[in-house]
Motif scaffolding. Structure first.
Motif, PDB file in Angstrom:
ATOM      1  N   HIS A  61      -1.060  20.450  64.574  1.00  0.00           N
ATOM      2  CA  HIS A  61      -1.100  21.905  64.595  1.00  0.00           C
ATOM      3  C   HIS A  61      -0.883  22.419  63.188  1.00  0.00           C
ATOM      4  O   HIS A  61       0.059  22.014  62.497  1.00  0.00           O
ATOM      5  N   ALA A  62      -1.790  23.286  62.722  1.00  0.00           N
ATOM      6  CA  ALA A  62      -1.700  23.909  61.405  1.00  0.00           C
ATOM      7  C   ALA A  62      -2.193  25.342  61.559  1.00  0.00           C
ATOM      8  O   ALA A  62      -3.391  25.583  61.687  1.00  0.00           O
ATOM      9  N   ALA A  63      -1.270  26.284  61.554  1.00  0.00           N
ATOM     10  CA  ALA A  63      -1.620  27.684  61.826  1.00  0.00           C
ATOM     11  C   ALA A  63      -2.593  28.241  60.805  1.00  0.00           C
ATOM     12  O   ALA A  63      -3.422  29.098  61.134  1.00  0.00           O
ATOM     13  N   ALA A  64      -2.538  27.755  59.547  1.00  0.00           N
ATOM     14  CA  ALA A  64      -3.448  28.261  58.529  1.00  0.00           C
ATOM     15  C   ALA A  64      -4.888  27.835  58.788  1.00  0.00           C
ATOM     16  O   ALA A  64      -5.823  28.497  58.334  1.00  0.00           O
ATOM     17  N   PHE A  65      -5.062  26.725  59.517  1.00  0.00           N
ATOM     18  CA  PHE A  65      -6.408  26.266  59.835  1.00  0.00           C
ATOM     19  C   PHE A  65      -6.876  26.820  61.173  1.00  0.00           C
ATOM     20  O   PHE A  65      -7.995  27.307  61.301  1.00  0.00           O
ATOM     21  N   SER A  66      -6.024  26.756  62.174  1.00  0.00           N
ATOM     22  CA  SER A  66      -6.355  27.263  63.502  1.00  0.00           C
ATOM     23  C   SER A  66      -5.070  27.616  64.237  1.00  0.00           C
ATOM     24  O   SER A  66      -4.062  26.922  64.110  1.00  0.00           O
ATOM     25  N   SER A  67      -5.117  28.678  65.006  1.00  0.00           N
ATOM     26  CA  SER A  67      -3.937  29.065  65.782  1.00  0.00           C
ATOM     27  C   SER A  67      -3.734  28.158  66.988  1.00  0.00           C
ATOM     28  O   SER A  67      -2.706  28.220  67.654  1.00  0.00           O
ATOM     29  N   TYR A  68      -4.713  27.295  67.270  1.00  0.00           N
ATOM     30  CA  TYR A  68      -4.628  26.375  68.397  1.00  0.00           C
ATOM     31  C   TYR A  68      -4.339  24.962  67.906  1.00  0.00           C
ATOM     32  O   TYR A  68      -4.796  24.557  66.829  1.00  0.00           O
ATOM     33  N   PRO A  69      -3.619  24.158  68.668  1.00  0.00           N
ATOM     34  CA  PRO A  69      -3.443  22.739  68.320  1.00  0.00           C
ATOM     35  C   PRO A  69      -4.760  21.999  68.489  1.00  0.00           C
ATOM     36  O   PRO A  69      -5.692  22.501  69.130  1.00  0.00           O
ATOM     37  N   GLY A  70      -4.831  20.798  67.930  1.00  0.00           N
ATOM     38  CA  GLY A  70      -6.081  20.059  68.007  1.00  0.00           C
ATOM     39  C   GLY A  70      -5.888  18.569  67.889  1.00  0.00           C
ATOM     40  O   GLY A  70      -4.766  18.051  67.921  1.00  0.00           O
ATOM     41  N   LEU A  71      -7.004  17.855  67.707  1.00  0.00           N
ATOM     42  CA  LEU A  71      -7.030  16.402  67.599  1.00  0.00           C
ATOM     43  C   LEU A  71      -7.518  16.009  66.212  1.00  0.00           C
ATOM     44  O   LEU A  71      -8.277  16.738  65.571  1.00  0.00           O
ATOM     45  N   TYR A  72      -7.077  14.824  65.753  1.00  0.00           N
ATOM     46  CA  TYR A  72      -7.564  14.317  64.475  1.00  0.00           C
ATOM     47  C   TYR A  72      -7.860  12.826  64.584  1.00  0.00           C
ATOM     48  O   TYR A  72      -7.342  12.131  65.459  1.00  0.00           O
ATOM     49  N   PHE A  73      -8.683  12.334  63.649  1.00  0.00           N
ATOM     50  CA  PHE A  73      -9.087  10.929  63.623  1.00  0.00           C
ATOM     51  C   PHE A  73      -9.259  10.495  62.175  1.00  0.00           C
ATOM     52  O   PHE A  73      -9.761  11.250  61.337  1.00  0.00           O
ATOM     53  N   VAL A  74      -8.828   9.258  61.857  1.00  0.00           N
ATOM     54  CA  VAL A  74      -8.986   8.696  60.519  1.00  0.00           C
ATOM     55  C   VAL A  74      -9.496   7.267  60.644  1.00  0.00           C
ATOM     56  O   VAL A  74      -8.952   6.465  61.410  1.00  0.00           O
ATOM     57  N   SER A  75     -10.534   6.925  59.878  1.00  0.00           N
ATOM     58  CA  SER A  75     -11.099   5.574  59.895  1.00  0.00           C
ATOM     59  C   SER A  75     -10.389   4.697  58.866  1.00  0.00           C
ATOM     60  O   SER A  75      -9.618   5.191  58.041  1.00  0.00           O
ATOM     61  N   PRO A  76     -10.624   3.375  58.882  1.00  0.00           N
ATOM     62  CA  PRO A  76     -10.023   2.499  57.867  1.00  0.00           C
ATOM     63  C   PRO A  76     -10.378   2.957  56.464  1.00  0.00           C
ATOM     64  O   PRO A  76     -11.469   3.467  56.207  1.00  0.00           O
ATOM     65  N   ASN A  77      -9.427   2.777  55.545  1.00  0.00           N
ATOM     66  CA  ASN A  77      -9.566   3.188  54.149  1.00  0.00           C
ATOM     67  C   ASN A  77      -9.760   4.689  53.987  1.00  0.00           C
ATOM     68  O   ASN A  77     -10.131   5.161  52.906  1.00  0.00           O
ATOM     69  N   LYS A  78      -9.586   5.436  55.087  1.00  0.00           N
ATOM     70  CA  LYS A  78      -9.747   6.897  55.069  1.00  0.00           C
ATOM     71  C   LYS A  78     -11.130   7.311  54.570  1.00  0.00           C
ATOM     72  O   LYS A  78     -11.294   8.363  53.940  1.00  0.00           O
ATOM     73  N   SER A  79     -12.139   6.504  54.882  1.00  0.00           N
ATOM     74  CA  SER A  79     -13.503   6.836  54.483  1.00  0.00           C
ATOM     75  C   SER A  79     -14.068   7.985  55.302  1.00  0.00           C
ATOM     76  O   SER A  79     -14.912   8.737  54.816  1.00  0.00           O
ATOM     77  N   TYR A  80     -13.623   8.093  56.543  1.00  0.00           N
ATOM     78  CA  TYR A  80     -14.083   9.165  57.417  1.00  0.00           C
ATOM     79  C   TYR A  80     -12.857   9.733  58.136  1.00  0.00           C
ATOM     80  O   TYR A  80     -11.986   8.981  58.573  1.00  0.00           O
ATOM     81  N   SER A  81     -12.811  11.031  58.262  1.00  0.00           N
ATOM     82  CA  SER A  81     -11.761  11.640  59.055  1.00  0.00           C
ATOM     83  C   SER A  81     -12.227  13.012  59.523  1.00  0.00           C
ATOM     84  O   SER A  81     -13.108  13.625  58.909  1.00  0.00           O
ATOM     85  N   GLY A  82     -11.645  13.468  60.604  1.00  0.00           N
ATOM     86  CA  GLY A  82     -12.036  14.753  61.148  1.00  0.00           C
ATOM     87  C   GLY A  82     -10.924  15.375  61.957  1.00  0.00           C
ATOM     88  O   GLY A  82     -10.017  14.692  62.441  1.00  0.00           O
ATOM     89  N   VAL A  83     -10.982  16.693  62.076  1.00  0.00           N
ATOM     90  CA  VAL A  83     -10.046  17.433  62.917  1.00  0.00           C
ATOM     91  C   VAL A  83     -10.848  18.393  63.788  1.00  0.00           C
ATOM     92  O   VAL A  83     -11.942  18.832  63.416  1.00  0.00           O
ATOM     93  N   TRP A  84     -10.308  18.721  64.970  1.00  0.00           N
ATOM     94  CA  TRP A  84     -11.003  19.607  65.900  1.00  0.00           C
ATOM     95  C   TRP A  84      -9.986  20.364  66.738  1.00  0.00           C
ATOM     96  O   TRP A  84      -9.042  19.779  67.280  1.00  0.00           O
ATOM     97  N   SER A  85     -10.162  21.665  66.801  1.00  0.00           N
ATOM     98  CA  SER A  85      -9.333  22.517  67.640  1.00  0.00           C
ATOM     99  C   SER A  85     -10.201  23.092  68.739  1.00  0.00           C
ATOM    100  O   SER A  85     -11.172  23.814  68.465  1.00  0.00           O
ATOM    101  N   ALA A  86      -9.863  22.767  69.975  1.00  0.00           N
ATOM    102  CA  ALA A  86     -10.699  23.169  71.106  1.00  0.00           C
ATOM    103  C   ALA A  86     -10.609  24.664  71.376  1.00  0.00           C
ATOM    104  O   ALA A  86     -11.585  25.271  71.833  1.00  0.00           O
TER     105      ALA A  86
END
Length: 507
Positions: free
Chosen positions: A226-251
């Motif tokens: 949860h990061a209020a500056a990004f979204s007022s809603y909580p969300g999910l995150y994912f990180v791949s090995p070596n941090k080559s790919y990562s993403g966040v999503w707030s439904a």
């Protein structure tokens, strides 16, 4: 003869440099050698291309040995117990416990402290947006890290805690994802973020709780945040090995952000790299993508970048510039043969202003001491002036890896411009860079200016400023950025100064 069964930390930096290591790779070797054998092996396997070949060469010549005699018979997965190891048979009752990953510190235990100061001298900006300063004190040990900060008049904290397969980060400094745009504090940034540094990008208050899945020394991570500056809603995150790919999503508001930093090397197809970061939002989407390709033997080069800037990224991408009024979309491509013969293409849309152009360049003279380059460029603008003009330029240029010396003059119908860039890497992870542009007369189209940025290795922008001078010096413990620019017939020049200091004390 080299010593038998030498450990990585017993190989000195002069030995690495003598073996052909570039300074940044030698520094990374020494930093990783302080970590556990599993971590060092994971880093070695992540290397590709020339760097992988150099590390393998020294590995063989120095007869590196990571494990002792008992550890040599361990399973390839360092976190899983190997039944062939007699030590494990004695402790078969604790199988369930010992099979879980043991958290290893990212580096030696240490204290660190430092400060930053920033001044944006623009006459019409309010005082609170001109000056920003911070001080911090922190420490890390056994894989845990804590920092206390004072940013301007506000106090904040940051912590990164790991226990077995779980990670918890909280506060305004640490996060498991490497995003630059995500929840960034618009008044601060870190130029000292690099391998082994305790200073990632400053963020606003955020909390992450994740599960780390270890598979054959590769670590995946996913969880909630949860990061209020990004979204007022909580969300999910994912990180791949070596941090080559990562993403966040707030439904809740369907807002997401994607980060990519990956590379591929093939003996027949060359080396390729992609960097990208984007924020997808119903209101407005922003971001960039950068592609770099190099053919086998470094014969052909390709650089391509595209980005969409907007007021949403004020203080994130270019803190030394004033707040943009409207979004801008820009695309740029450069193709060359040995940096001698090539072409460029650029297209930009900013409100009702449309600009595009193309250019070609070739050497008039070339040698080991540098090249004389002639450049022909077309500039087209529609929306304001409906103007077309031709630029003819002559340059002296010398390039070797990250070192660049380039300066020259371009003549246009209504004036011209001097351009120059100097980049000098020295010591270990030190880079001094100076770039500038000086426009004469009254060109009706903007200049293509190669800009240094914080989120990507390369960026090009359009500028109508009469004069721009930029100085950057970055090392593992100090950073200095100075930018000065002014417009024609405008009494309000812009001066941006940012100084950062980091001191580490090993315990």
């Amino acid at each position: 003869m080299f010593a038998v069964e030498k450990k990585p930390d017993q190989v000195s930096v002069p030995q690495l440099l003598k073996a052909g290591f570039p300074p940044h790779l030698a520094a990374a070797w020494k930093e990783k050698s302080k970590q556990t054998p599993e971590k060092f092996l994971e880093w070695k396997k992540s290397l590709k291309g020339k760097e992988a070949a150099l590390v393998s060469k020294v590995w063989k010549e120095q007869e590196i040995s990571l494990f002792n005699n008992k550890q040599r018979f361990a399973d390839k997965n360092p976190y899983q117990k190997n039944e062939r190891n007699p030590e494990n048979k004695k402790n078969s009752k604790t199988k369930e416990t010992t099979s879980k990953p043991k958290e290893a510190p990212d580096t030696n235990d240490e204290l660190f402290f430092g400060m930053s100061y920033q001044n944006l001298d623009v006459r019409y900006l309010p005082r609170k947006e001109k000056n920003h300063s911070s001080v911090f004190l922190g420490g890390r040990g056994k894989g845990q890290i804590l920092i206390l900060e004072k940013r301007d008049e506000e106090f904040s904290y940051g912590t990164n805690l790991t226990y077995r397969k779980f990670r918890f980060t909280s506060g305004s400094r640490y996060k498991p994802i490497p995003h630059f745009y995500f929840a960034k504090d618009p008044n601060f940034y870190s130029q000292l973020e690099r391998t082994g540094s305790p200073l990632p990008q400053p963020i606003t208050l955020s909390n992450f709780l994740g599960y780390r899945l270890l598979n054959n020394t590769k670590e995946f991570e996913f969880g909630i945040y949860h990061a209020a500056a990004f979204s007022s809603y909580p969300g999910l995150y994912f990180v791949s090995p070596n941090k080559s790919y990562s993403g966040v999503w707030s439904a809740g508001d369907n807002k997401s952000s994607l980060y990519i930093n990956d590379s591929w090397n093939h003996k027949d197809w060359g080396s390729h790299r992609i960097q990208s970061e984007s924020i997808y939002n119903k209101q407005e989407s922003v971001g960039f993508v950068y592609l770099k390709s190099e053919s086998p033997g470094s014969q052909f080069f390709l650089d391509a970048t595209a980005y969409r800037d907007s007021p949403l990224l004020y203080g994130v991408v270019s803190p030394e510039e004033v707040r943009p009024q409207i979004p801008q979309s820009l695309g740029y491509t450069r193709m060359s043969f040995k940096h001698l013969i090539g072409s460029e293409f650029l297209s930009s849309v900013e409100g009702h202003q449309y600009e595009n152009g193309r250019s070609g360049f070739f050497p008039l003279f070339f040698s080991d001491w540098g090249n004389l380059i002639y450049r022909y460029r077309e500039y087209n603008e529609s929306g304001n002036y409906h103007w077309n003009e031709i630029g003819r330029a002559g340059f002296y240029e010398w390039r070797k890896e990250k070192a660049v010396v380039s300066f020259g003059f371009e003549s246009r119908e209504n004036g011209g411009q001097w351009e120059g860039k100097l980049a000098i890497p020295f010591g270990t992870n030190n880079l001094l860079e100076l770039s500038g542009i000086f426009r004469e007369g009254q060109p009706k189209t903007r200049a293509w200016f190669e800009n240094w940025t914080y989120a990507t290795d390369f960026n090009i922008n359009l500028t109508d400023r009469e004069e721009i001078i930029k100085l950057k010096w970055v090392s593992p413990f100090i950073s200095l950025n100075v930018s000065y620019s002014e417009k024609e017939n405008d009494p309000n020049p812009i001066l941006f100064i940012n100084f950062q200091l980091l001191q580490k004390i090993e315990l």
